[in-house]
Structure formats: structure tokens, C-alpha cells
Scaffold this motif. Sequence first.
Motif, mmCIF file in Angstrom:
data_model
loop_
_atom_site.group_PDB
_atom_site.id
_atom_site.type_symbol
_atom_site.label_atom_id
_atom_site.label_comp_id
_atom_site.label_asym_id
_atom_site.label_seq_id
_atom_site.Cartn_x
_atom_site.Cartn_y
_atom_site.Cartn_z
ATOM 1 N N PHE A 1 0.082 7.348 10.590
ATOM 2 C CA PHE A 1 0.817 7.823 9.416
ATOM 3 C C PHE A 1 -0.111 7.926 8.213
ATOM 4 O O PHE A 1 -0.120 8.923 7.490
ATOM 5 C CB PHE A 1 1.972 6.861 9.123
ATOM 6 N N GLU A 2 -0.912 6.887 7.988
ATOM 7 C CA GLU A 2 -1.828 6.909 6.856
ATOM 8 C C GLU A 2 -2.868 7.996 7.012
ATOM 9 O O GLU A 2 -3.211 8.696 6.040
ATOM 10 C CB GLU A 2 -2.508 5.552 6.721
ATOM 11 N N GLN A 3 -3.375 8.180 8.221
ATOM 12 C CA GLN A 3 -4.412 9.187 8.433
ATOM 13 C C GLN A 3 -3.879 10.587 8.158
ATOM 14 O O GLN A 3 -4.600 11.435 7.609
ATOM 15 C CB GLN A 3 -4.956 9.105 9.857
ATOM 16 N N ARG A 4 -2.627 10.829 8.521
ATOM 17 C CA ARG A 4 -2.037 12.140 8.212
ATOM 18 C C ARG A 4 -2.024 12.383 6.714
ATOM 19 O O ARG A 4 -2.331 13.484 6.240
ATOM 20 C CB ARG A 4 -0.623 12.236 8.780
ATOM 21 N N GLY A 5 -1.660 11.360 5.944
ATOM 22 C CA GLY A 5 -1.671 11.498 4.497
ATOM 23 C C GLY A 5 -3.065 11.720 3.950
ATOM 24 O O GLY A 5 -3.276 12.565 3.060
ATOM 25 N N ARG A 6 -4.031 10.998 4.481
ATOM 26 C CA ARG A 6 -5.412 11.177 4.031
ATOM 27 C C ARG A 6 -5.912 12.577 4.358
ATOM 28 O O ARG A 6 -6.648 13.187 3.571
ATOM 29 C CB ARG A 6 -6.309 10.114 4.662
ATOM 30 N N ASP A 7 -5.524 13.099 5.519
ATOM 31 C CA ASP A 7 -5.926 14.457 5.899
ATOM 32 C C ASP A 7 -5.344 15.494 4.940
ATOM 33 O O ASP A 7 -5.914 16.585 4.777
ATOM 34 C CB ASP A 7 -5.472 14.762 7.324
ATOM 35 N N ALA B 1 0.853 -1.190 0.000
ATOM 36 C CA ALA B 1 0.000 0.000 0.000
ATOM 37 C C ALA B 1 0.883 1.232 0.000
ATOM 38 O O ALA B 1 1.978 1.240 0.567
ATOM 39 C CB ALA B 1 -0.922 0.011 1.218
ATOM 40 N N THR B 2 0.399 2.306 -0.637
ATOM 41 C CA THR B 2 1.125 3.573 -0.670
ATOM 42 C C THR B 2 0.148 4.727 -0.832
ATOM 43 O O THR B 2 -0.969 4.545 -1.343
ATOM 44 C CB THR B 2 2.148 3.589 -1.818
ATOM 45 N N ASP B 3 0.581 5.906 -0.382
ATOM 46 C CA ASP B 3 -0.209 7.116 -0.622
ATOM 47 C C ASP B 3 0.517 8.045 -1.587
ATOM 48 O O ASP B 3 0.182 9.228 -1.677
ATOM 49 C CB ASP B 3 -0.536 7.845 0.684
ATOM 50 N N TRP B 4 1.505 7.509 -2.315
ATOM 51 C CA TRP B 4 2.259 8.291 -3.297
ATOM 52 C C TRP B 4 1.833 7.815 -4.684
ATOM 53 O O TRP B 4 2.163 6.698 -5.084
ATOM 54 C CB TRP B 4 3.759 8.096 -3.079
ATOM 55 N N ALA B 5 1.082 8.624 -5.416
ATOM 56 C CA ALA B 5 0.435 8.181 -6.650
ATOM 57 C C ALA B 5 1.402 7.599 -7.679
ATOM 58 O O ALA B 5 1.120 6.537 -8.263
ATOM 59 C CB ALA B 5 -0.372 9.328 -7.254
#
Length: 243
Positions: free
Chosen positions: A223-229, A187-191
Motif C-alpha cells: 500500500f505504501e509503495q503504491r503511494g510512493r510510486d 504514519a501517513t502519505d496524506w500531507a
Amino acid sequence: MQYPIDVFTHRATRAHDPVRTFKSRRSPLGVDRVDALERLFPRWGFSVDDPSAPPPRTPEGLLDTVALFGRTAPLVVEIGSGMGDATAAMAAADPDRDWLAVEAHLPGLAALLLLIERHGLTNVRVAHGDALRLLRADVAPGSLDAVHAFFPDPWPKVRHHKRRLVQPEHVALLRDRLRVGGTLHVATDWAPYAEQMRDVLTADPDLAGGVVPRPAHRPVTRFEQRGRDLGHEVTDVIVRRVR
């Protein structure tokens, strides 16, 4: 103060060593985490690199998971377990599998040790160091039920892309260590990294699967929630070894 492992340094990368996929960094530990390392690491942890804190080994020289966990059970390897909250939650919800969290960052490893103690988890162990090194040298082919790598460093600069975890050479190693039917979940939050993950994993002919909605069993970490925010879209890719 004497630590059970080298808490501030990793072996320097030599010219013939594989390129690392993580950043070595120094961070303050605090009293509670120092205490966790001193008390709990000798019970529930081992070092990938430090011969003074080695893993238990089989007569063939491989990781002895029966000695490590005290039982025979399917094994999940978490690559880069961060602060350990997701690992602890998933292990608590899935007690029939064993969980080995491999983390190079000492504060995160210490935090997970404290969670293991606080929640009385018997199916979690920790390893300090490079997960790829461990998988290459110490883990038998076809022996893992699952490999997880949640939010690995995206290495956004083009000149650093060679350090990304999800690329064909590393995926071949991870797939080889999975049993047939075992899963690799990233999983990643970097497109841009999400695109690479999807492309590399779906291109492997021995893996099947692709992008999926976030599974309910993967907790949302701080960590993930910060990225989602911040508006970051999170991508999960799950593939299964088919042969």
C-alpha cells in the motif's frame, strides 16, 4: 457456510456511540481466506463486538494478555493492520514483544492469520473490530509498550475530519494506555493529515517527540509503495509518553 465471526457486518453505529474512524465495507474473501478464518481465528483471534468470540479476560474484566499469548511480555497494539504484512514482519523481527493487530476489514485479518501460520509466529494475535472501543473498554491504563497506526484513513473531506484517528480525544486515550516511556508511532502519505498528526501529537504535554525519518524497523508495505510510486511523501511521527 458458518463463519466464526460476523464477517460482513459490524454493529450499526447508534446515536450515543463514538464516531468511527474506519469505513465498514464488504469485500470478497476467497477460499483461502475463508479457510483461514474458520481454522485460525478461533486459535489466534477474538472479536471486539461479537460475544460469541470474546477475548480472554482477567477477573477485573480486562483483556488477559497472559492467557491470550501464554506469557508475560511487552505488548504492541497495531490499529488497522491492513493486510498484515508489516505486522508480521515487525513481530518476526521483535520476538520479545507481543503484537495485537486490531483490524475491522476481514480480508486483511484473514491474510494476517495466514502469515502467522506460514511463518510460525507465536507472538501475534488478532482482534476483529474497532480498536478504540477495545482500548476504552478492555485495556488497562499504562499497560502497552507501543501503539502503531500506519496509514489510517485520512478522511480527506472537511466534513469527515471528525472521523480521523489522530485527534486530541483519541490521542489522550492512546497515551493513557501506554506505559510511561511507551511509544505512539503513526504514519501517513496524506500531507494535510501529516500536519494534523504532527500538531496534535506535539501539542500533548505528556508526549515528547515529533516527525522522524522512516524507521528501518517499519517495513514498506505494498500500500505504501503504491503511494510512493504516485509521488506521495510519507511522514512518520513518533512520540513517547513522558509522564
